[in-house]
Enzyme design. Sequence first.
Site, PDB file in Angstrom:
ATOM      1  N   SER A  54      36.075  42.134  42.674  1.00  0.00           N
ATOM      2  CA  SER A  54      36.699  41.898  43.690  1.00  0.00           C
ATOM      3  C   SER A  54      38.299  40.990  43.649  1.00  0.00           C
ATOM      4  CB  SER A  54      35.876  41.033  44.544  1.00  0.00           C
ATOM      5  OG  SER A  54      34.814  41.942  45.419  1.00  0.00           O
TER       6      SER A  54
ATOM      7  N   SER B 245      36.840  42.687  47.230  1.00  0.00           N
ATOM      8  CA  SER B 245      37.064  42.127  48.535  1.00  0.00           C
ATOM      9  C   SER B 245      38.165  41.052  48.968  1.00  0.00           C
ATOM     10  CB  SER B 245      35.620  41.455  48.505  1.00  0.00           C
ATOM     11  OG  SER B 245      35.526  40.368  47.860  1.00  0.00           O
TER      12      SER B 245
ATOM     13  N   LYS C 198      41.084  32.360  49.326  1.00  0.00           N
ATOM     14  CA  LYS C 198      40.123  33.456  50.036  1.00  0.00           C
ATOM     15  C   LYS C 198      39.131  32.701  50.720  1.00  0.00           C
ATOM     16  CE  LYS C 198      36.961  37.054  48.369  1.00  0.00           C
ATOM     17  NZ  LYS C 198      36.525  37.818  47.376  1.00  0.00           N
TER      18      LYS C 198
END
Length: 376
Positions: free
Chosen positions: A174, A150, A75
């Site tokens: 997330s 997210s 990420k």
Amino acid sequence: MSVIRALHRQLVTKERSAEEIAREYLERLAQLEPQLKSFITVTEELALQQARAVDARIRAGEEIGPLAGIPLAVKDNLCTQGIRTTCASRMLEGFIPPYESTVTARLAAAGMVTVGKTNLDEFAMGSSTENSAFQRTANPWDLTRVPGGSSGGSAAAVAADQAVVALGSDTGGSIRQPAAFCGVVGLKPTYGLVSRYGLVAFASSLDQVGPFGRTVEDVALLLQGIAGHDPMDSTSLKVDIPDYSQALIPDIKGFKIGVIRDLLGEGCGEETRAAVQAAIQHLQELGAEILEIDCPSFRYGLATYYIIAPSEASANLARYDGVKYGLREPADSLLSMYGKTRAHGFGPEVKRRIMIGTYALSSGYYDAYYLKAQKV
């Protein structure tokens, strides 16, 4: 079956090389990217370099661990030395960290092959990966739908087989929510179990780094690689790390599974409810005992989150002022430069959360909002 275990077996038997595996995943990544947009940065050169290093160790007769040669996606809010880390924000569009996050450093030392940095909601603020400043990631199962957020890029990359496993971060769902949306396994570890050093801060009392995989065993193996005390993180726990894959069980007969009634009511879609009920029935057929439970305080969860997370975000994001690093907009005065930089650098969702948090922390409201939310 564990994808990591299968690839590890192929590597140690020399059925395939780490470079061959890396090239296969990089080709699939490139083929799918125009539709999915899972990645902000693809690190092909680094991946091949890391894969060749694993092959050299195998040729030399060295014993390799289960993570060596396994393609990994990261990420893009985890700092990677020499590789840009954007948090999907214009504020950090050109930022190249001078240091490495603890989790990515540990996985590199374990021989993992990093194929790229994945898309996210800007500064991890969102639940659909539509708040990225650069692109919208699609759900691999249906390109018209979102992958969740997210950590939507990481979940989509694993679901689409662009990487074997991935790292995400979870502040208020997330990792768990995009894993559910994309049909993969995601885990938010116990707070403090995994180092946050090098994770770009959103809400420091909630943020946690965690793994994505296609199977529970893959997630267990990746967690094994990142868990453990880190002196660089003051919130890091000093606990013994067990062998998580050894804790996996062949069946669930006699296990008690709680079904929270409060989560299957208002706001839960019919398709979702039907899928959950089907899973409950399947677990019963496998021998688990199902207990329905009530958690009446859950109804305060979202309100509490929207005080704590924006308040901490307001404090953490104050550092993006155009002075130290990141975007700087030219202006006639210091205050004007602050204003222009933050106006142009932050997207609408980030601005909203900063304003909510600043209000909640302001004089006369701290006790009424933030302190009360902390108690809840």
